[in-house]
Design a protein around this motif. Structure first.
Motif, PDB file in Angstrom:
ATOM      1  N   MET A  12     -52.975  60.431  55.031  1.00 29.04           N
ATOM      2  CA  MET A  12     -52.416  61.273  53.973  1.00 29.04           C
ATOM      3  C   MET A  12     -50.893  61.258  53.992  1.00 29.04           C
ATOM      4  N   ARG A  13     -50.293  61.320  52.814  1.00 35.57           N
ATOM      5  CA  ARG A  13     -48.842  61.399  52.712  1.00 35.57           C
ATOM      6  C   ARG A  13     -48.393  62.788  53.140  1.00 35.57           C
ATOM      7  N   GLY A  14     -47.401  62.816  54.022  1.00 33.65           N
ATOM      8  CA  GLY A  14     -46.900  64.082  54.535  1.00 33.65           C
ATOM      9  C   GLY A  14     -46.862  64.049  56.042  1.00 33.65           C
ATOM     10  N   ASN A  15     -46.826  65.204  56.641  1.00 31.97           N
ATOM     11  CA  ASN A  15     -46.872  65.319  58.097  1.00 31.97           C
ATOM     12  C   ASN A  15     -48.247  65.823  58.510  1.00 31.97           C
ATOM     13  N   PRO A  38     -45.765  51.200  57.270  1.00 31.47           N
ATOM     14  CA  PRO A  38     -44.875  52.075  56.504  1.00 31.47           C
ATOM     15  C   PRO A  38     -45.572  52.772  55.342  1.00 31.47           C
ATOM     16  N   ALA A  39     -46.494  52.086  54.682  1.00 31.35           N
ATOM     17  CA  ALA A  39     -47.187  52.699  53.543  1.00 31.35           C
ATOM     18  C   ALA A  39     -47.935  53.952  53.958  1.00 31.35           C
ATOM     19  N   LEU A  40     -48.563  53.919  55.142  1.00 34.48           N
ATOM     20  CA  LEU A  40     -49.305  55.087  55.627  1.00 34.48           C
ATOM     21  C   LEU A  40     -48.382  56.133  56.229  1.00 34.48           C
ATOM     22  N   HIS A  41     -47.330  55.681  56.872  1.00 32.52           N
ATOM     23  CA  HIS A  41     -46.454  56.608  57.589  1.00 32.52           C
ATOM     24  C   HIS A  41     -45.607  57.464  56.652  1.00 32.52           C
ATOM     25  N   HIS A  42     -44.932  56.813  55.698  1.00 28.31           N
ATOM     26  CA  HIS A  42     -44.012  57.573  54.840  1.00 28.31           C
ATOM     27  C   HIS A  42     -44.059  57.131  53.383  1.00 28.31           C
ATOM     28  N   GLY A  43     -45.081  56.364  53.014  1.00 32.78           N
ATOM     29  CA  GLY A  43     -45.135  55.833  51.666  1.00 32.78           C
ATOM     30  C   GLY A  43     -45.531  56.846  50.613  1.00 32.78           C
ATOM     31  N   PRO A  72     -35.021  60.738  58.053  1.00 28.79           N
ATOM     32  CA  PRO A  72     -35.103  61.712  59.145  1.00 28.79           C
ATOM     33  C   PRO A  72     -36.369  61.504  59.967  1.00 28.79           C
ATOM     34  N   TRP A  73     -36.297  61.808  61.249  1.00 25.97           N
ATOM     35  CA  TRP A  73     -37.403  61.532  62.166  1.00 25.97           C
ATOM     36  C   TRP A  73     -38.697  62.176  61.725  1.00 25.97           C
ATOM     37  N   TRP A  74     -38.592  63.331  61.048  1.00 24.62           N
ATOM     38  CA  TRP A  74     -39.787  64.119  60.743  1.00 24.62           C
ATOM     39  C   TRP A  74     -40.546  63.622  59.512  1.00 24.62           C
ATOM     40  N   ARG A  75     -39.959  62.759  58.723  1.00 21.73           N
ATOM     41  CA  ARG A  75     -40.605  62.342  57.475  1.00 21.73           C
ATOM     42  C   ARG A  75     -41.752  61.385  57.792  1.00 21.73           C
ATOM     43  N   GLY A  76     -42.941  61.908  57.779  1.00 15.28           N
ATOM     44  CA  GLY A  76     -44.126  61.142  58.145  1.00 15.28           C
ATOM     45  C   GLY A  76     -44.580  61.372  59.567  1.00 15.28           C
ATOM     46  N   MET A 130     -41.222  51.918  69.312  1.00 17.58           N
ATOM     47  CA  MET A 130     -40.156  52.310  68.386  1.00 17.58           C
ATOM     48  C   MET A 130     -40.770  53.102  67.230  1.00 17.58           C
ATOM     49  N   THR A 131     -40.170  54.250  66.895  1.00 12.03           N
ATOM     50  CA  THR A 131     -40.693  55.080  65.829  1.00 12.03           C
ATOM     51  C   THR A 131     -40.212  54.583  64.480  1.00 12.03           C
ATOM     52  N   MET A 132     -40.884  55.046  63.427  1.00  8.77           N
ATOM     53  CA  MET A 132     -40.492  54.649  62.080  1.00  8.77           C
ATOM     54  C   MET A 132     -39.076  55.108  61.758  1.00  8.77           C
ATOM     55  N   SER A 133     -38.683  56.304  62.260  1.00  8.51           N
ATOM     56  CA  SER A 133     -37.339  56.785  61.977  1.00  8.51           C
ATOM     57  C   SER A 133     -36.291  55.915  62.660  1.00  8.51           C
ATOM     58  N   GLU A 134     -36.650  55.305  63.820  1.00  7.75           N
ATOM     59  CA  GLU A 134     -35.722  54.393  64.479  1.00  7.75           C
ATOM     60  C   GLU A 134     -35.599  53.081  63.711  1.00  7.75           C
TER      61      GLU A 134
END
Length: 535
Positions: free
Chosen positions: A366-369, A463-468, A11-15, A1-5
């Motif tokens: 890193m924060r971002g994509n 979550p902190a690493l993915h989109h924090g 949005p799916w792309w954030r992170g 399961m992805t973070m956006s799910e």
């Protein structure tokens, strides 16, 4: 399961982690030595195994290939060397079946001189597309209308005998500049984007957006101050303030966003990331992504041409884009199809293996994509292409001072023998890179390939690493430290960017170690080590 799910409001792309595929060099399905869309489709299982969320496919459109696809002759056609539209549809379907989103390049500022629009535009001064490109009369002495210079060397103007005028090209003479001040041109480019949205793409990487509009007064650019750096092109001698970066570009971007918001699961889920380079890129990156009415992200150049990776460089990049409403969501790459392999710039032979592992951990934190360029997960290095084998027009024109882009575009080594094609590859693999093949690294548990999978899994699990947010960042000599947090979780990341060990102090003795790389521990980080902890 992805973070956006996990959070449908994000949005799916954030992170998301994005994997860039350079089609000519990824996988060849028919033995002609050039990669193609069926080749990509055949290897998407491998891409999905990395743990990335999306692929970005570099240009595959109909093109005379003077600039290897960035000179587009038809924005809605697949070049036969890459396959056909059916092959594109099959690639998208397979990617989606594997849970991968699909981004494609869109060249927004120019076409090929073989595009039907330009053929018509140059035919006369009064045809329906006469004003679709940037035309201007010669000065009284016959010289070009302004002093603007091309990125690839020489004047940015070429004389056309049919119209008895000059046309503008910021890149090759075979890449005439679109007049995006013209509303009809904008409409036509938006229709091209919609064509691909209807075919199921999930977003766009938008090429050279800040070149989309020029100063209609054709004002000369002023000279650039001498910074002491080598200037390999006339382009480097000017402050490029009139041939690009016009203040009307953001209004055009808002039209693009209005279009993309009509697609996807809901407004904002079609991902747009703009390439923005140049002397004033930070201000433009902010303008191009402002107020959730423009692009979702910009593709910074902070690392792509940096000679060294330093703690200060990373901290500046991370703190430039705070987690605040209306602020740009960044996208980061350490290398791409235009920029030299990072390991060849940043690490010596002795420490390359340790550095590659640390670099991958840093990108994942890193924060971002994070944007991985194909082969980066293998630790590929820059290949030295002899002059007689060069394909890159910029390298040929500016030899030997410009580092060839061909050296980063070499075929992906799937096996020790190559495995990219049954024929002769369009560029050599590079003997050093054959030893880093996918097959060899898949079979070795301690390989960079397996480490990449582990780092992306770690990112996706936290979550902190993915989109924090980035709560703090410190650069203390070679020691880079930053803290991130999201959804009630906090993580500290520490990296040693040098060949000497560094002491670490102040860590909570009860901190949970998420990753201890290259022998790192709570009191010391060895050369190119990394320690990621949850306090």
């Amino acid at each position: 399961m992805t973070m956006s799910e996990n959070n449908p409001n994000r949005p799916w792309w954030r992170g998301a982690t994005i994997y860039q595929i350079y089609p000519r060099s990824f996988m060849d399905s028919n033995g002609d030595g050039i990669g193609d869309l069926p080749g990509i489709t055949s290897r998407l299982d491998y891409v999905a195994s990395l743990g990335v969320d999306a692929i970005w496919v570099s240009p595959f459109f109909l093109s005379p290939m003077k600039d290897f696809g960035y000179d587009v002759a038809d924005f809605r056609a697949v070049d036969p060397i890459f396959g056909a539209l059916d092959d594109f549809d099959a690639m998208v379907a397979r990617a989606h079946a594997l849970g991968l989103r699909v981004l494609i390049d869109q060249v927004m500022s120019h076409t090929s001189d073989q595009h039907a629009w330009f053929v018509e535009s140059r035919s006369s001064r009064d045809n329906p597309k006469a004003d679709w490109f940037v035309w201007a009369d010669a000065k009284p002495d016959g010289s070009p209308p302004s002093n603007w210079q091309s990125v690839f060397g020489g004047p940015a103007w070429t004389w056309d005998a049919r119209r008895q005028q000059y046309y503008l090209h910021n890149f090759l003479a075979s890449q005439p500049q679109l007049n995006c001040h013209n509303r009809e041109v904008q409409d036509a480019m938006l229709a091209n984007l919609e064509f691909w949205l209807e075919r199921g793409v999930d977003g766009f990487r938008l090429d050279a957006v800040n070149f989309a509009m020029h100063d209609p007064a054709l004002t000369d650019n002023p000279p650039a101050p001498d910074t002491g750096k080598p200037r390999t092109r006339p382009f480097d001698f000017q402050l490029r303030i009139h041939n690009q970066s016009h203040p009307d570009i953001p209004a055009y971007i808002e039209r693009i966003r209005e279009l993309t918001d009509r697609y996807g699961e809901r407004p904002g889920t079609i991902f747009t990331v703009a390439e923005v380079g140049g002397d004033d890129s930070e201000a433009e990156m902010r303008a191009f992504t402002a107020d959730d009415r423009r692009f979702n992200s910009t593709y910074g150049f902070n690392f792509l041409y940096a000679e060294r990776l330093t703690a200060d460089l990373v901290c500046r990049a991370l703190t430039e884009w705070p987690d605040e409403p209306g602020t740009n969501w960044p996208s980061w790459a350490f290398e791409n199809h235009d920029a030299p392999r990072a390991l060849s710039r940043w690490a010596d032979d002795e420490h390359r293996e340790a550095f590659a592992a640390m670099k991958m951990a840093l990108l994942a934190c890193m924060r971002g994509n994070p944007i991985l360029y194909n082969g980066e997960e293998l630790g590929l290095t820059q290949v030295d292409i002899p002059f007689d084998q060069l394909q890159d027009p910029e390298a040929i024109a500016n030899w030997p001072l410009t580092l060839s882009r061909d050296g980063v575009r070499t075929p992906l080594p799937w096996t020790a023998e190559g495995g990219f094609t049954s024929g002769t590859p369009w560029l050599p693999y590079g003997e050093e890179n054959l030893a880093r093949s996918v097959a060899a690294q898949d079979a070795a548990n301690a390989s960079l390939l397996h480490h990449t999978r582990a780092m992306l899994a770690l990112r996706n699990a936290h979550p902190a690493l993915h989109h924090g947010s980035v709560d703090w960042c410190r650069a203390e000599g070679a020691l880079l430290s930053f803290g991130r947090s999201a959804d009630g979780e906090s993580v500290e990341c520490h990296f040693n960017l040098s060949v000497a060990p560094v002491a670490l102090s102040g860590l909570d003795g009860d901190a949970e170690i998420l990753c201890a790389l290259n022998g790192a521990n709570p009191s010391e980080i060895p050369p190119y080590g990394a320690l990621i902890v949850r306090p």
